[in-house]
Design a protein around this motif. Sequence first.
Motif, PDB file in Angstrom:
ATOM      1  N   ARG A   1      41.015  42.151 -33.359  1.00  0.00           N
ATOM      2  CA  ARG A   1      41.829  41.639 -32.249  1.00  0.00           C
ATOM      3  C   ARG A   1      41.498  40.169 -31.979  1.00  0.00           C
ATOM      4  O   ARG A   1      42.391  39.336 -31.788  1.00  0.00           O
ATOM      5  N   GLN A   2      40.221  39.851 -32.004  1.00  0.00           N
ATOM      6  CA  GLN A   2      39.788  38.476 -31.730  1.00  0.00           C
ATOM      7  C   GLN A   2      40.165  37.536 -32.874  1.00  0.00           C
ATOM      8  O   GLN A   2      40.572  36.389 -32.638  1.00  0.00           O
ATOM      9  N   LEU A   3      40.040  38.002 -34.098  1.00  0.00           N
ATOM     10  CA  LEU A   3      40.430  37.181 -35.245  1.00  0.00           C
ATOM     11  C   LEU A   3      41.915  36.835 -35.185  1.00  0.00           C
ATOM     12  O   LEU A   3      42.321  35.696 -35.455  1.00  0.00           O
ATOM     13  N   LEU A   4      42.736  37.803 -34.857  1.00  0.00           N
ATOM     14  CA  LEU A   4      44.174  37.572 -34.776  1.00  0.00           C
ATOM     15  C   LEU A   4      44.525  36.633 -33.632  1.00  0.00           C
ATOM     16  O   LEU A   4      45.416  35.781 -33.759  1.00  0.00           O
TER      17      LEU A   4
ATOM     18  N   LYS B   1      34.322  50.559 -32.981  1.00  0.00           N
ATOM     19  CA  LYS B   1      34.666  49.807 -31.777  1.00  0.00           C
ATOM     20  C   LYS B   1      34.558  48.308 -32.019  1.00  0.00           C
ATOM     21  O   LYS B   1      35.452  47.527 -31.646  1.00  0.00           O
ATOM     22  N   ASN B   2      33.462  47.878 -32.664  1.00  0.00           N
ATOM     23  CA  ASN B   2      33.263  46.457 -32.926  1.00  0.00           C
ATOM     24  C   ASN B   2      34.279  45.896 -33.915  1.00  0.00           C
ATOM     25  O   ASN B   2      34.779  44.781 -33.742  1.00  0.00           O
ATOM     26  N   VAL B   3      34.587  46.651 -34.960  1.00  0.00           N
ATOM     27  CA  VAL B   3      35.541  46.182 -35.966  1.00  0.00           C
ATOM     28  C   VAL B   3      36.926  46.002 -35.358  1.00  0.00           C
ATOM     29  O   VAL B   3      37.608  45.002 -35.605  1.00  0.00           O
ATOM     30  N   ILE B   4      37.365  46.954 -34.553  1.00  0.00           N
ATOM     31  CA  ILE B   4      38.678  46.834 -33.908  1.00  0.00           C
ATOM     32  C   ILE B   4      38.695  45.620 -32.977  1.00  0.00           C
ATOM     33  O   ILE B   4      39.667  44.836 -32.966  1.00  0.00           O
ATOM     34  N   ALA B   5      37.639  45.431 -32.208  1.00  0.00           N
ATOM     35  CA  ALA B   5      37.562  44.277 -31.313  1.00  0.00           C
ATOM     36  C   ALA B   5      37.513  42.970 -32.099  1.00  0.00           C
ATOM     37  O   ALA B   5      38.131  41.963 -31.696  1.00  0.00           O
TER      38      ALA B   5
ATOM     39  N   GLU C   1      41.675  35.416 -39.894  1.00  0.00           N
ATOM     40  CA  GLU C   1      40.700  35.097 -40.936  1.00  0.00           C
ATOM     41  C   GLU C   1      39.339  34.761 -40.330  1.00  0.00           C
ATOM     42  O   GLU C   1      39.264  34.274 -39.196  1.00  0.00           O
ATOM     43  N   PRO C   2      38.247  34.974 -41.064  1.00  0.00           N
ATOM     44  CA  PRO C   2      36.923  34.611 -40.551  1.00  0.00           C
ATOM     45  C   PRO C   2      36.825  33.107 -40.333  1.00  0.00           C
ATOM     46  O   PRO C   2      37.245  32.324 -41.194  1.00  0.00           O
ATOM     47  N   PRO C   3      36.298  32.679 -39.207  1.00  0.00           N
ATOM     48  CA  PRO C   3      36.096  31.244 -38.961  1.00  0.00           C
ATOM     49  C   PRO C   3      34.945  30.709 -39.803  1.00  0.00           C
ATOM     50  O   PRO C   3      34.105  31.474 -40.281  1.00  0.00           O
ATOM     51  N   ASN C   4      34.903  29.390 -39.961  1.00  0.00           N
ATOM     52  CA  ASN C   4      33.878  28.809 -40.832  1.00  0.00           C
ATOM     53  C   ASN C   4      32.744  28.134 -40.062  1.00  0.00           C
ATOM     54  O   ASN C   4      32.097  27.218 -40.575  1.00  0.00           O
ATOM     55  N   SER C   5      32.492  28.595 -38.854  1.00  0.00           N
ATOM     56  CA  SER C   5      31.353  28.074 -38.100  1.00  0.00           C
ATOM     57  C   SER C   5      30.484  29.230 -37.632  1.00  0.00           C
ATOM     58  O   SER C   5      30.994  30.314 -37.321  1.00  0.00           O
ATOM     59  N   ARG C   6      29.191  28.992 -37.574  1.00  0.00           N
ATOM     60  CA  ARG C   6      28.257  30.032 -37.130  1.00  0.00           C
ATOM     61  C   ARG C   6      28.568  30.458 -35.694  1.00  0.00           C
ATOM     62  O   ARG C   6      28.581  31.645 -35.378  1.00  0.00           O
TER      63      ARG C   6
END
Length: 212
Positions: A94-97, A87-91, A103-108
């Motif tokens: 979706r949020q990354l896209l 569930k978390n990976v799919i969400a 892509e992973p953002p570069n801020s904490r």
Amino acid sequence: MKAAERFEFFRRLRDANPAPQTELEYASPFQLLIAVILSAQATDRSVNLATRRLFADAPDAASLLALGEEKLADYICRIGLYRTKAKNVIATCRQLLAQHNGEPPNSREALEALPGVGRKTANVVLNVVFGEPTIAVDTHLFRLANRTGLAPGKTPLAVETALLRLIPKEFRQHAHHWLILHGRYICKARRPECWQCSLTDLCRYREKSPSP
């Protein structure tokens, strides 16, 4: 542990393994992020077994999102808490896209806003992908920091904060990998293998294990 002892502690770890790497298998920053999310309360070995097949079929955020929760769960069903993680990976995909071009953002702050991403996962991505000298405190590192006297603390955040303050600057980039690997293979939970540890003279652990 005194400053000179801490320096020697990390010097020995560096000499034994100058360029430590995560044991999670990945081919992109996105894949590392997903692998670390899946690794919570699971072994790297079990995650690698699942992601070899998963990343071959769904290597990026768009293709993984297209799988959906149920199909993703089939790939990761042997990993602990796999339904919650699916569930978390799919969400997260979706949020990354929607917010970060997949892509992973570069801020904490942006990383920890992703579903299933806590401080430890964010620290791994910041360190491995973006080269920041962060400390990802897992169970191995937490145990080692307290057992050896390197940086005692009651919580992972307390240990992380202490290590960032105490570790000599030249060792910070690779410190969490050295400590995790040492805790995983030498300073084990049930019976630390003190007889083959290169740090025994620096370690504050009183009940050192004798050679079998």
